[in-house]
Design an enzyme around this catalytic site. Structure first.
Site, PDB file in Angstrom:
ATOM      1  N   ARG A 108      44.794  37.985  28.412  1.00 55.08           N
ATOM      2  CA  ARG A 108      45.771  36.932  28.648  1.00 55.08           C
ATOM      3  C   ARG A 108      46.022  36.117  27.382  1.00 55.08           C
ATOM      4  NH1 ARG A 108      43.059  34.256  33.865  1.00 55.08           N
ATOM      5  NH2 ARG A 108      44.989  33.028  33.952  1.00 55.08           N
ATOM      6  N   ILE A 161      35.556  39.670  36.318  1.00 54.55           N
ATOM      7  CA  ILE A 161      36.983  39.520  36.073  1.00 54.55           C
ATOM      8  C   ILE A 161      37.477  38.339  36.891  1.00 54.55           C
ATOM      9  CG2 ILE A 161      37.411  41.931  35.443  1.00 54.55           C
ATOM     10  CD1 ILE A 161      38.396  42.483  38.223  1.00 54.55           C
ATOM     11  N   ASP A 162      38.607  37.792  36.474  1.00 58.35           N
ATOM     12  CA  ASP A 162      39.150  36.600  37.112  1.00 58.35           C
ATOM     13  C   ASP A 162      39.448  36.790  38.589  1.00 58.35           C
ATOM     14  OD1 ASP A 162      39.168  34.694  35.156  1.00 58.35           O
ATOM     15  OD2 ASP A 162      41.158  35.205  34.417  1.00 58.35           O
ATOM     16  N   LYS A 163      39.492  35.696  39.297  1.00 58.74           N
ATOM     17  CA  LYS A 163      39.856  35.696  40.714  1.00 58.74           C
ATOM     18  C   LYS A 163      41.167  36.447  40.941  1.00 58.74           C
ATOM     19  CE  LYS A 163      41.546  32.572  44.322  1.00 58.74           C
ATOM     20  NZ  LYS A 163      41.848  31.170  44.687  1.00 58.74           N
TER      21      LYS A 163
END
Length: 357
Positions: A268, A166-168
Protein backbone atom coordinates in the site's frame (compact mmCIF):
# COMPACT_ATOMS: atom_id res chain seq x y z
CA UNK A 1 7.26 -23.79 28.53
CA UNK A 2 10.35 -21.65 29.10
CA UNK A 3 12.80 -21.95 26.22
CA UNK A 4 16.34 -20.74 25.51
CA UNK A 5 15.82 -17.42 23.77
CA UNK A 6 12.83 -17.77 21.52
CA UNK A 7 12.73 -15.48 18.51
CA UNK A 8 9.26 -14.76 17.16
CA UNK A 9 8.07 -13.20 13.92
CA UNK A 10 5.87 -10.29 14.91
CA UNK A 11 4.19 -7.91 12.46
CA UNK A 12 1.13 -5.70 12.26
CA UNK A 13 0.54 -6.49 8.62
CA UNK A 14 3.38 -8.05 6.60
CA UNK A 15 6.43 -7.33 8.71
CA UNK A 16 9.13 -9.98 8.62
CA UNK A 17 11.43 -8.72 11.37
CA UNK A 18 12.44 -11.41 13.85
CA UNK A 19 12.37 -10.04 17.37
CA UNK A 20 13.35 -11.52 20.71
CA UNK A 21 10.04 -11.26 22.54
CA UNK A 22 10.88 -12.91 25.83
CA UNK A 23 12.64 -11.54 28.89
CA UNK A 24 13.80 -14.72 30.54
CA UNK A 25 15.01 -12.94 33.64
CA UNK A 26 11.40 -12.78 34.84
CA UNK A 27 8.62 -15.28 35.31
CA UNK A 28 4.95 -14.37 35.52
CA UNK A 29 2.32 -16.27 37.45
CA UNK A 30 -0.47 -17.55 35.22
CA UNK A 31 -2.19 -19.98 37.59
CA UNK A 32 -2.26 -20.39 41.37
CA UNK A 33 -3.82 -23.41 43.06
CA UNK A 34 -4.19 -23.94 46.81
CA UNK A 35 -4.44 -27.69 47.45
CA UNK A 36 -7.42 -28.95 49.49
CA UNK A 37 -6.93 -30.15 53.06
CA UNK A 38 -8.03 -33.67 52.17
CA UNK A 39 -5.78 -34.10 49.15
CA UNK A 40 -3.96 -37.42 48.97
CA UNK A 41 -0.30 -37.53 47.97
CA UNK A 42 -0.17 -37.33 44.16
CA UNK A 43 2.47 -36.52 41.56
CA UNK A 44 2.19 -32.87 40.61
CA UNK A 45 2.04 -33.60 36.86
CA UNK A 46 -1.01 -35.82 37.39
CA UNK A 47 -2.53 -33.28 39.77
CA UNK A 48 -2.23 -30.40 37.30
CA UNK A 49 -3.42 -32.50 34.37
CA UNK A 50 -6.84 -32.74 36.04
CA UNK A 51 -7.01 -29.03 36.83
CA UNK A 52 -5.61 -27.26 33.77
CA UNK A 53 -7.59 -27.41 30.54
CA UNK A 54 -6.14 -28.08 27.08
CA UNK A 55 -2.73 -29.21 28.27
CA UNK A 56 -0.91 -32.53 28.05
CA UNK A 57 1.05 -34.29 30.75
CA UNK A 58 4.13 -34.14 28.56
CA UNK A 59 3.84 -30.38 28.38
CA UNK A 60 3.45 -30.09 32.14
CA UNK A 61 6.59 -32.20 32.59
CA UNK A 62 8.57 -30.00 30.21
CA UNK A 63 7.35 -26.90 32.05
CA UNK A 64 8.53 -28.46 35.30
CA UNK A 65 11.95 -29.23 33.81
CA UNK A 66 12.20 -25.57 32.79
CA UNK A 67 11.48 -24.41 36.34
CA UNK A 68 8.00 -23.10 35.61
CA UNK A 69 6.11 -25.24 38.17
CA UNK A 70 6.60 -23.97 41.72
CA UNK A 71 5.40 -24.93 45.18
CA UNK A 72 5.73 -22.26 47.89
CA UNK A 73 7.82 -20.21 45.47
CA UNK A 74 10.36 -22.91 44.68
CA UNK A 75 10.64 -24.94 41.42
CA UNK A 76 9.71 -28.60 41.72
CA UNK A 77 10.16 -31.62 39.48
CA UNK A 78 7.24 -33.40 37.84
CA UNK A 79 7.53 -36.27 40.33
CA UNK A 80 6.99 -33.96 43.31
CA UNK A 81 4.10 -35.27 45.42
CA UNK A 82 1.44 -32.69 46.14
CA UNK A 83 0.48 -32.36 49.84
CA UNK A 84 -2.55 -30.77 51.52
CA UNK A 85 -2.49 -26.94 51.51
CA UNK A 86 0.43 -26.72 49.08
CA UNK A 87 0.39 -23.46 47.11
CA UNK A 88 1.17 -24.32 43.47
CA UNK A 89 2.10 -21.62 40.94
CA UNK A 90 2.36 -22.14 37.20
CA UNK A 91 4.82 -19.57 35.85
CA UNK A 92 5.57 -18.43 32.27
CA UNK A 93 8.14 -16.12 30.74
CA UNK A 94 5.49 -13.70 29.46
CA UNK A 95 2.86 -11.68 31.27
CA UNK A 96 -0.64 -13.06 31.39
CA UNK A 97 -2.65 -11.39 28.65
CA UNK A 98 -5.33 -8.98 29.80
CA UNK A 99 -7.58 -10.63 27.27
CA UNK A 100 -6.99 -14.35 26.98
CA UNK A 101 -7.76 -15.79 23.57
CA UNK A 102 -11.06 -17.63 23.78
CA UNK A 103 -11.88 -20.34 21.19
CA UNK A 104 -14.73 -19.22 18.92
CA UNK A 105 -16.55 -21.32 16.33
CA UNK A 106 -15.69 -19.19 13.29
CA UNK A 107 -15.52 -20.88 9.86
CA UNK A 108 -12.06 -21.33 8.42
CA UNK A 109 -11.13 -21.83 4.78
CA UNK A 110 -8.31 -24.34 5.28
CA UNK A 111 -6.17 -24.82 2.20
CA UNK A 112 -3.72 -27.28 3.78
CA UNK A 113 -3.14 -28.86 7.18
CA UNK A 114 -0.91 -31.47 8.78
CA UNK A 115 0.49 -32.01 12.27
CA UNK A 116 2.92 -29.10 11.94
CA UNK A 117 1.45 -26.36 9.75
CA UNK A 118 -1.81 -24.94 8.44
CA UNK A 119 -2.44 -22.68 5.47
CA UNK A 120 -5.69 -20.72 5.51
CA UNK A 121 -7.33 -18.40 3.00
CA UNK A 122 -8.45 -15.37 5.04
CA UNK A 123 -11.48 -13.42 3.84
CA UNK A 124 -11.46 -9.63 3.80
CA UNK A 125 -12.99 -8.17 6.93
CA UNK A 126 -11.57 -10.76 9.33
CA UNK A 127 -9.09 -9.36 11.86
CA UNK A 128 -6.08 -11.62 12.18
CA UNK A 129 -5.12 -11.09 15.82
CA UNK A 130 -6.91 -9.63 18.86
CA UNK A 131 -6.04 -6.02 19.53
CA UNK A 132 -7.53 -2.71 20.58
CA UNK A 133 -11.22 -2.81 19.73
CA UNK A 134 -11.04 -6.35 18.34
CA UNK A 135 -10.71 -8.81 21.21
CA UNK A 136 -13.11 -11.36 19.76
CA UNK A 137 -14.07 -12.72 16.36
CA UNK A 138 -10.51 -12.88 15.01
CA UNK A 139 -8.64 -15.49 13.01
CA UNK A 140 -6.69 -16.42 16.15
CA UNK A 141 -9.97 -17.11 18.00
CA UNK A 142 -11.03 -19.32 15.09
CA UNK A 143 -7.71 -21.20 15.20
CA UNK A 144 -8.10 -21.72 18.94
CA UNK A 145 -11.47 -23.38 18.31
CA UNK A 146 -10.20 -25.49 15.44
CA UNK A 147 -7.31 -26.82 17.57
CA UNK A 148 -9.05 -26.90 20.95
CA UNK A 149 -8.70 -30.70 21.13
CA UNK A 150 -4.94 -30.64 20.51
CA UNK A 151 -3.46 -30.67 24.04
CA UNK A 152 -0.12 -29.13 23.04
CA UNK A 153 -1.64 -26.18 21.14
CA UNK A 154 -2.15 -23.12 23.33
CA UNK A 155 -3.60 -20.15 21.44
CA UNK A 156 -2.16 -17.83 24.10
CA UNK A 157 1.37 -19.15 23.62
CA UNK A 158 3.40 -16.88 21.28
CA UNK A 159 5.63 -19.83 20.36
CA UNK A 160 2.89 -21.28 18.14
CA UNK A 161 0.30 -19.81 15.80
CA UNK A 162 0.61 -17.00 13.27
CA UNK A 163 3.93 -16.73 11.49
CA UNK A 164 2.96 -13.57 9.58
CA UNK A 165 -0.10 -11.35 9.29
CA UNK A 166 -2.14 -9.42 6.76
CA UNK A 167 -4.52 -6.52 7.26
CA UNK A 168 -8.15 -6.93 8.23
CA UNK A 169 -9.30 -5.75 4.80
CA UNK A 170 -6.70 -7.69 2.82
CA UNK A 171 -7.72 -11.18 1.74
CA UNK A 172 -5.54 -14.19 1.06
CA UNK A 173 -3.14 -16.84 2.27
CA UNK A 174 -1.52 -17.17 5.68
CA UNK A 175 0.61 -19.92 7.22
CA UNK A 176 0.14 -21.00 10.85
CA UNK A 177 2.63 -23.03 12.91
CA UNK A 178 1.15 -25.73 15.13
CA UNK A 179 4.36 -26.46 17.07
CA UNK A 180 7.11 -24.22 18.50
CA UNK A 181 9.71 -25.91 16.31
CA UNK A 182 7.64 -25.25 13.18
CA UNK A 183 7.21 -21.60 14.10
CA UNK A 184 10.92 -21.10 14.69
CA UNK A 185 11.72 -22.74 11.34
CA UNK A 186 9.12 -20.79 9.37
CA UNK A 187 10.06 -17.56 11.14
CA UNK A 188 13.65 -18.03 10.01
CA UNK A 189 12.48 -18.57 6.44
CA UNK A 190 10.63 -15.26 6.49
CA UNK A 191 13.64 -13.58 8.09
CA UNK A 192 16.00 -14.97 5.45
CA UNK A 193 13.55 -13.96 2.66
CA UNK A 194 13.29 -17.48 1.25
CA UNK A 195 9.48 -17.55 1.31
CA UNK A 196 7.48 -16.71 -1.81
CA UNK A 197 4.61 -14.23 -1.55
CA UNK A 198 2.71 -12.75 -4.45
CA UNK A 199 -0.22 -10.32 -4.30
CA UNK A 200 -2.74 -8.92 -6.75
CA UNK A 201 -3.73 -5.28 -6.37
CA UNK A 202 -5.90 -2.86 -8.31
CA UNK A 203 -4.35 0.59 -8.21
CA UNK A 204 -5.39 4.02 -9.36
CA UNK A 205 -3.86 5.28 -12.61
CA UNK A 206 -2.16 3.78 -15.63
CA UNK A 207 1.14 2.34 -14.35
CA UNK A 208 3.71 3.55 -16.87
CA UNK A 209 6.27 0.75 -16.70
CA UNK A 210 5.27 -2.86 -17.42
CA UNK A 211 7.37 -3.94 -14.47
CA UNK A 212 9.68 -2.46 -11.89
CA UNK A 213 11.12 -2.55 -8.39
CA UNK A 214 10.30 -0.13 -5.59
CA UNK A 215 13.00 0.38 -2.97
CA UNK A 216 12.33 2.59 0.02
CA UNK A 217 12.56 2.33 3.79
CA UNK A 218 9.17 2.25 5.52
CA UNK A 219 8.39 3.88 8.85
CA UNK A 220 5.55 5.45 10.78
CA UNK A 221 4.12 8.62 9.22
CA UNK A 222 4.84 11.43 11.74
CA UNK A 223 1.81 13.36 10.46
CA UNK A 224 -0.60 10.42 10.83
CA UNK A 225 0.29 7.62 13.25
CA UNK A 226 -2.19 5.28 11.55
CA UNK A 227 -0.22 5.45 8.31
CA UNK A 228 3.15 4.16 7.25
CA UNK A 229 5.25 6.04 4.70
CA UNK A 230 8.54 5.92 2.79
CA UNK A 231 11.22 7.55 4.94
CA UNK A 232 14.90 8.49 4.47
CA UNK A 233 17.41 5.66 4.30
CA UNK A 234 18.63 6.30 7.84
CA UNK A 235 15.11 5.87 9.21
CA UNK A 236 12.52 3.09 9.20
CA UNK A 237 13.18 -0.39 7.88
CA UNK A 238 14.39 -1.44 4.42
CA UNK A 239 11.65 -2.60 2.05
CA UNK A 240 11.66 -3.93 -1.51
CA UNK A 241 8.62 -4.61 -3.70
CA UNK A 242 8.72 -6.00 -7.24
CA UNK A 243 5.67 -5.25 -9.41
CA UNK A 244 4.39 -6.30 -12.81
CA UNK A 245 1.41 -5.02 -14.79
CA UNK A 246 -1.22 -7.71 -15.36
CA UNK A 247 -3.99 -5.70 -17.00
CA UNK A 248 -4.54 -2.05 -17.91
CA UNK A 249 -8.11 -0.88 -17.40
CA UNK A 250 -8.04 2.78 -18.32
CA UNK A 251 -7.99 4.76 -15.09
CA UNK A 252 -6.89 1.76 -12.98
CA UNK A 253 -4.29 -0.99 -13.37
CA UNK A 254 -4.20 -4.56 -12.08
CA UNK A 255 -0.70 -5.33 -10.85
CA UNK A 256 1.13 -8.28 -9.36
CA UNK A 257 3.37 -7.48 -6.40
CA UNK A 258 6.09 -9.78 -5.09
CA UNK A 259 7.49 -9.07 -1.67
CA UNK A 260 11.22 -9.28 -1.08
CA UNK A 261 10.66 -7.91 2.42
CA UNK A 262 7.43 -7.68 4.35
CA UNK A 263 6.87 -4.42 6.20
CA UNK A 264 3.66 -3.06 7.63
CA UNK A 265 1.41 -1.90 4.75
CA UNK A 266 4.35 -2.39 2.36
CA UNK A 267 2.45 -2.76 -0.90
CA UNK A 268 0.00 0.00 0.00
CA UNK A 269 2.82 2.40 0.91
CA UNK A 270 5.14 1.56 -1.99
CA UNK A 271 2.42 1.82 -4.63
CA UNK A 272 1.35 5.19 -3.21
CA UNK A 273 5.01 6.24 -3.27
CA UNK A 274 5.15 5.80 -7.06
CA UNK A 275 1.80 7.56 -7.50
CA UNK A 276 -0.58 4.61 -7.66
CA UNK A 277 -2.70 4.34 -4.49
CA UNK A 278 -4.64 1.11 -4.07
CA UNK A 279 -8.25 1.34 -5.22
CA UNK A 280 -10.61 2.05 -2.29
CA UNK A 281 -7.77 2.11 0.25
CA UNK A 282 -9.42 4.51 2.69
CA UNK A 283 -6.42 4.87 4.99
CA UNK A 284 -4.22 6.10 2.13
CA UNK A 285 -6.79 8.10 0.16
CA UNK A 286 -7.79 5.49 -2.40
CA UNK A 287 -11.49 5.84 -1.51
CA UNK A 288 -11.55 9.12 -3.46
CA UNK A 289 -11.87 9.34 -7.24
CA UNK A 290 -8.23 9.95 -8.11
CA UNK A 291 -8.29 9.42 -11.89
CA UNK A 292 -10.86 9.79 -14.64
CA UNK A 293 -13.43 12.30 -15.82
CA UNK A 294 -15.64 14.83 -14.04
CA UNK A 295 -18.84 13.52 -15.59
CA UNK A 296 -21.53 12.55 -13.10
CA UNK A 297 -22.04 9.24 -14.90
CA UNK A 298 -18.41 8.32 -14.29
CA UNK A 299 -18.57 9.38 -10.65
CA UNK A 300 -21.61 7.16 -10.17
CA UNK A 301 -19.78 4.26 -11.82
CA UNK A 302 -16.79 4.60 -9.47
CA UNK A 303 -19.06 4.88 -6.42
CA UNK A 304 -20.74 1.66 -7.54
CA UNK A 305 -17.29 0.09 -7.75
CA UNK A 306 -16.57 1.20 -4.18
CA UNK A 307 -19.76 -0.55 -3.08
CA UNK A 308 -18.91 -3.75 -4.97
CA UNK A 309 -15.48 -3.95 -3.28
CA UNK A 310 -15.77 -1.97 -0.02
CA UNK A 311 -12.12 -2.36 0.99
CA UNK A 312 -8.64 -1.94 -0.45
CA UNK A 313 -8.33 -4.10 -3.55
CA UNK A 314 -5.46 -6.28 -2.33
CA UNK A 315 -5.29 -10.08 -2.26
CA UNK A 316 -2.47 -12.35 -1.04
CA UNK A 317 -2.71 -14.75 -3.95
CA UNK A 318 0.24 -17.12 -3.61
CA UNK A 319 2.39 -18.36 -0.74
CA UNK A 320 5.40 -20.63 -0.85
CA UNK A 321 7.75 -22.00 1.80
CA UNK A 322 9.77 -25.07 2.72
CA UNK A 323 7.93 -27.46 5.03
CA UNK A 324 9.54 -27.09 8.48
CA UNK A 325 9.81 -30.87 9.00
CA UNK A 326 9.84 -32.65 5.64
CA UNK A 327 11.76 -29.83 3.88
CA UNK A 328 9.40 -30.24 0.91
CA UNK A 329 8.77 -27.08 -1.14
CA UNK A 330 5.13 -26.08 -0.58
CA UNK A 331 3.32 -23.67 -2.91
CA UNK A 332 -0.31 -22.53 -2.65
CA UNK A 333 -2.57 -20.34 -4.76
CA UNK A 334 -5.95 -18.85 -3.91
CA UNK A 335 -8.52 -17.62 -6.41
CA UNK A 336 -9.37 -13.96 -6.70
CA UNK A 337 -12.10 -13.25 -4.11
CA UNK A 338 -15.58 -12.53 -5.42
CA UNK A 339 -15.58 -8.82 -4.51
CA UNK A 340 -12.34 -8.12 -6.37
CA UNK A 341 -13.44 -10.28 -9.30
CA UNK A 342 -16.70 -8.32 -9.54
CA UNK A 343 -14.72 -5.06 -9.34
CA UNK A 344 -12.46 -6.10 -12.22
CA UNK A 345 -15.44 -7.19 -14.30
CA UNK A 346 -17.07 -3.78 -13.82
CA UNK A 347 -13.95 -1.96 -14.99
CA UNK A 348 -13.59 -4.28 -18.00
CA UNK A 349 -17.17 -3.60 -19.01
CA UNK A 350 -16.68 0.14 -18.53
CA UNK A 351 -13.55 0.19 -20.73
CA UNK A 352 -15.21 -1.89 -23.45
CA UNK A 353 -18.22 0.41 -23.58
CA UNK A 354 -16.03 3.51 -23.55
CA UNK A 355 -13.96 2.18 -26.44
CA UNK A 356 -17.15 1.45 -28.43
CA UNK A 357 -18.43 4.99 -27.84
Amino acid sequence: MLQDKIEELDNDDLQDDIEDVNDESRLYEHFRIVVDKGQELLRIDKFLLDRLSNISRNRIQKASEAGCIMVAGRPVKSNYRVKPLDVISVMMNRPRYENEIIPEDIPLNIVYEDAYVMVVNKPAGLVVHPGHGNYQGTLVNALAWHMKDIPDYDANDPHVGLVHRIDKDTSGLLVIAKTPEAKTNLGNQFFKKTTRRCYRALVWGNVEQDEGTIVGNIGRNPKDRLQMTVVPDDHGKPAVTHYRVIERLGYVTLVECKLETGRTHQIRVHMKHIGHILFNDERYGGHEILKGTHFSKYKQFVNNCFEVCPRQALHAMTLGFKHPVTQEEMDFTSDMPSDMQALLDKWRTYIQNRDIE
